[in-house]
Design a protein around this motif. Structure first.
Motif, short mmCIF file in Angstrom:
data_model
loop_
_atom_site.label_atom_id
_atom_site.label_comp_id
_atom_site.label_asym_id
_atom_site.label_seq_id
_atom_site.Cartn_x
_atom_site.Cartn_y
_atom_site.Cartn_z
N UNK A 59 1.09 -1.20 0.11
CA UNK A 59 -0.01 -0.05 0.07
C UNK A 59 0.78 1.24 -0.14
N UNK A 60 2.06 1.23 0.75
CA UNK A 60 2.89 2.43 0.78
C UNK A 60 4.15 2.21 0.01
N UNK A 61 4.88 3.18 -0.30
CA UNK A 61 5.99 3.15 -1.18
C UNK A 61 5.79 3.42 -2.50
N UNK A 62 6.84 3.66 -3.12
CA UNK A 62 6.81 3.89 -4.74
C UNK A 62 6.96 2.70 -5.75
N UNK A 63 7.66 1.72 -4.95
CA UNK A 63 8.03 0.61 -5.83
C UNK A 63 9.42 0.61 -6.23
N UNK A 64 10.30 1.56 -5.63
CA UNK A 64 11.61 1.82 -6.18
C UNK A 64 12.49 0.98 -5.60
N UNK A 65 12.54 0.46 -4.28
CA UNK A 65 13.63 -0.23 -3.68
C UNK A 65 14.32 -1.40 -4.38
N UNK A 66 13.29 -2.14 -4.91
CA UNK A 66 14.15 -3.42 -5.67
C UNK A 66 14.64 -3.07 -7.16
N UNK A 67 14.08 -1.98 -7.50
CA UNK A 67 14.59 -1.44 -8.78
C UNK A 67 16.02 -0.87 -8.62
N UNK A 68 16.29 -0.21 -7.51
CA UNK A 68 17.32 0.23 -7.32
C UNK A 68 18.40 -0.92 -6.83
N UNK A 69 17.98 -1.97 -6.17
CA UNK A 69 18.91 -3.24 -5.94
C UNK A 69 19.38 -3.62 -7.38
N UNK A 70 18.33 -3.74 -8.45
CA UNK A 70 18.95 -4.21 -9.68
C UNK A 70 19.83 -3.39 -10.26
N UNK A 71 19.69 -2.00 -10.18
CA UNK A 71 20.38 -0.87 -10.72
C UNK A 71 21.75 -1.11 -10.18
N UNK A 72 22.13 -1.21 -8.85
CA UNK A 72 23.35 -1.60 -8.13
C UNK A 72 23.79 -2.78 -8.89
N UNK A 73 23.24 -3.88 -8.75
CA UNK A 73 23.77 -4.88 -9.47
C UNK A 73 24.29 -4.85 -10.63
N UNK A 74 23.52 -4.25 -11.46
CA UNK A 74 23.89 -4.01 -13.02
C UNK A 74 25.01 -3.10 -12.97
N UNK A 75 25.25 -2.20 -12.27
CA UNK A 75 26.16 -1.17 -12.32
C UNK A 75 27.60 -1.87 -12.06
N UNK A 76 27.48 -2.87 -11.03
CA UNK A 76 28.61 -3.70 -10.76
C UNK A 76 29.03 -4.81 -11.64
N UNK A 77 28.00 -4.93 -12.76
CA UNK A 77 28.35 -5.78 -13.78
C UNK A 77 27.56 -7.24 -13.02
#
Lengths: 162, 150
Positions: free
Chosen positions: A120-138
């Motif tokens: 109900x709360x939040x923007x749904x950006x948390x796991x997206x950020x996790x994915x971005x961090x992983x990808x940025x590290x290859x």
């Protein structure tokens, strides 16, 4: 800082990896401090590391872990369990967050998309950020369903960039 | 020999113990208090070099306690900790005489840096106090000698 504001700011920020080698113990202690501030429902929290040092961008890896912890905390019930493990598999580092809470939703393939949320709360950006961090590290993020709960794995390789 | 004595005033047991563990590993003597009453007792018993103070405590406000510290223990630099990180809180804490301000969740590198700075400040204040004391003794002795010659 307000949580939603931080989420938005991190969402629009370009991830530029400044890899470094740092102590796994300190990294996990910060995670424990973060979780202690979050834990208002007596969740059992365990951390273990099989490595002494970690390589990567400490700031972004910390943000990724914080988001995985928030996600796990929202999924577990009072008195539930969350376990963080840090280890190496070949050349790769693996940061694992297990929770014995709600199982994966049927729409789990969308979990890492921006603005996707089952809460109900939040923007749904948390796991997206996790994915971005992983990808940025290859690296990659994986979800492994468990008999009770699930495990998120953040996998990346150690390539210090100067 | 310990690098210095640190008092942590934090009502959350887990956070207090984790912080204490982190600082003990760096060679500090650390004690923890879960409220202001306990902190006052510990301050009477031991000489602390640095104090880490939570903003909200069960028996009072960290800012009010800061005023008490300034009056009774002016030599101890106090670092305010808060989950309610805002510019407003930071300004209030600094105005009330806090040495520094840290937002939760804490960053260990930042914490270590600020604790080290606070220790240096404490050392400096103590040295100045000692010099002043010696200085006043020197003037007192001189004045007494002058009195005798009269």
């Amino acid at each position: 800082m307000l949580q939603w504001l931080e989420d938005i700011l991190l969402f629009q920020k370009e991830i530029k990896i400044k890899a470094d080698v740092f102590k796994a113990e300190d990294f996990l202690l910060e995670a424990q401090l973060f979780f202690a501030g979050l834990n208002k429902k007596g969740v059992n929290f365990y951390v273990e590391s099989k490595v002494e040092e970690v390589c990567g961008d400490r700031f972004w890896l910390k943000k990724a872990l914080e988001n995985l912890l928030k996600n796990a905390f929202e999924a577990v019930k009072e008195g539930g369990t969350i376990r963080v493990s840090l280890y190496k598999e070949g050349e790769n580092f693996v940061l694992e967050v297990f929770d014995d809470g709600e199982p994966l939703p049927s729409s789990s393939d969308k979990l890492f998309e921006p603005f996707f949320t089952t809460k109900r709360e939040g923007f749904g950006l948390g796991l997206y950020l996790v994915k971005k961090v992983a990808e940025a590290h290859g690296g990659v993020v994986k979800i492994i369903p468990q008999t009770e709960g699930k495990t998120f794995q953040l996998i990346w390789s150690c390539k210090p960039i100067v | 020999m310990k690098k210095g004595n640190i008092l942590i005033v934090e009502d959350d047991k887990a956070q207090r113990e984790l912080l204490a563990e982190a600082l003990r590993k760096r060679g500090f003597y650390v004690e923890g208090a879960e409220n202001l009453a306990e902190a006052k007792e510990l301050l009477e018993k031991r000489d602390f070099n640095v104090l880490l103070l939570d903003y909200k405590l069960p028996d009072g406000d960290g800012l009010e306690f800061l005023a008490y510290l300034k009056k009774n223990y002016p030599n101890i630099p106090t670092i305010m900790l808060t989950a309610y990180a805002s510019v407003e809180n930071a300004v209030s804490a600094m105005k009330a005489g806090a040495f520094h301000y840290l937002a939760k969740p804490l960053n260990l590198e930042e914490l270590n840096l600020i604790v080290d700075k606070a220790l240096k400040e404490n050392k400096l204040i103590r040295e100045i106090s000692l010099l002043r004391e010696r200085g006043s003794n020197f003037y007192l002795t001189r004045s007494l000698k002058s009195l005798k010659t009269l």
